[in-house]
Write a protein that holds these residues in place. Sequence first.
Motif, PDB file in Angstrom:
ATOM      1  N   GLN A  12      -5.218  -4.002  -2.883  1.00 11.60           N
ATOM      2  CA  GLN A  12      -5.035  -2.594  -3.219  1.00 11.60           C
ATOM      3  C   GLN A  12      -3.542  -2.388  -3.439  1.00 11.60           C
ATOM      4  N   GLN A  66      -0.608   0.159  -5.469  1.00 12.68           N
ATOM      5  CA  GLN A  66      -0.341   1.374  -6.228  1.00 12.68           C
ATOM      6  C   GLN A  66       1.141   1.717  -6.187  1.00 12.68           C
ATOM      7  N   THR A 112      -1.417   1.917   2.587  1.00 12.02           N
ATOM      8  CA  THR A 112      -2.435   1.971   1.534  1.00 12.02           C
ATOM      9  C   THR A 112      -3.863   1.844   2.047  1.00 12.02           C
ATOM     10  N   SER A 146      -5.723   7.563  -5.523  1.00 10.45           N
ATOM     11  CA  SER A 146      -5.748   6.869  -4.239  1.00 10.45           C
ATOM     12  C   SER A 146      -7.129   6.943  -3.600  1.00 10.45           C
ATOM     13  N   GLY A 179      -2.391  -6.177   0.437  1.00 11.85           N
ATOM     14  CA  GLY A 179      -1.564  -5.314  -0.387  1.00 11.85           C
ATOM     15  C   GLY A 179      -0.455  -6.161  -0.986  1.00 11.85           C
TER      16      GLY A 179
END
Length: 260
Positions: free
Chosen positions: A200, A202, A47, A13, A147
């Motif tokens: 971004q 994850q 995020t 991260s 995101g």
Amino acid sequence: MANNVTVTQTSSSEDMAQTAARRLADMAEAAIKDHDHFSLALSGGNTPKRLYEILGQSPYAQRLTWDKIIFLLGDERLVPIDNKDSNYLMIKNSLLKTAPIREQNFLRVYTDLATPGACATDYELAIKKHLGVKNGEMPAIDLVLLGMGPDGHTASLFPGTDALEDIGHIVRANFVAKLNSWRITLTAAALRNARNVLFQVQGADKAVALKEVLEGKENQSLYPAQLLRGMPGKVEWLVDKEVSAGLRESLGSGSAGVKK
């Protein structure tokens, strides 16, 4: 996959946030050199919070020409600005807390107007005024940070919602039935006209959606992030190992090139 799309796998991260900060700073310097300002649409959620903290610290606090950056919000929840779900509040407590940003350079969504539609119209007019956008045109935002959710939504463009069909507005009020809430969001038309988009993403819970968005058959109503396919600007996806595990390794028709 188109040549203007890059997928970069980050190791953590922190690595993702630091990589995003470097990309943003490089783009800001290039834009200011080219046209004397840098327009930046910020994303909400958890995020990007670390990215915003980094930008307010050395070396970026000194490197960035803050008075030439115009900040927008990619989307906002229709809640008071002191509500814990407010994207503006998260940004205020991270980026605005330390970075020397002038109030007039930050365009926030006014969520206390009479109707959701009024909030969207007011924000669209503010964007047009500050970015010099003529009626009937879309802004060429220098960088949009985005995101993606496990359902493939991006900004507040959720699967099956009315805003997915809007091609004439910059900003749209969008009711999300599964959340029983209104969102104010940049439209797909506005996102597609950006010069650069930086995602971004994850977490293993988003792996299926990421694979469908990048490599699957076109189904924009089910995976709204696909709406950015084929846009003329540059798109980079910063991803972690878990979310990108199912992506193909090589460039080619229908495949994503994953940089490590």
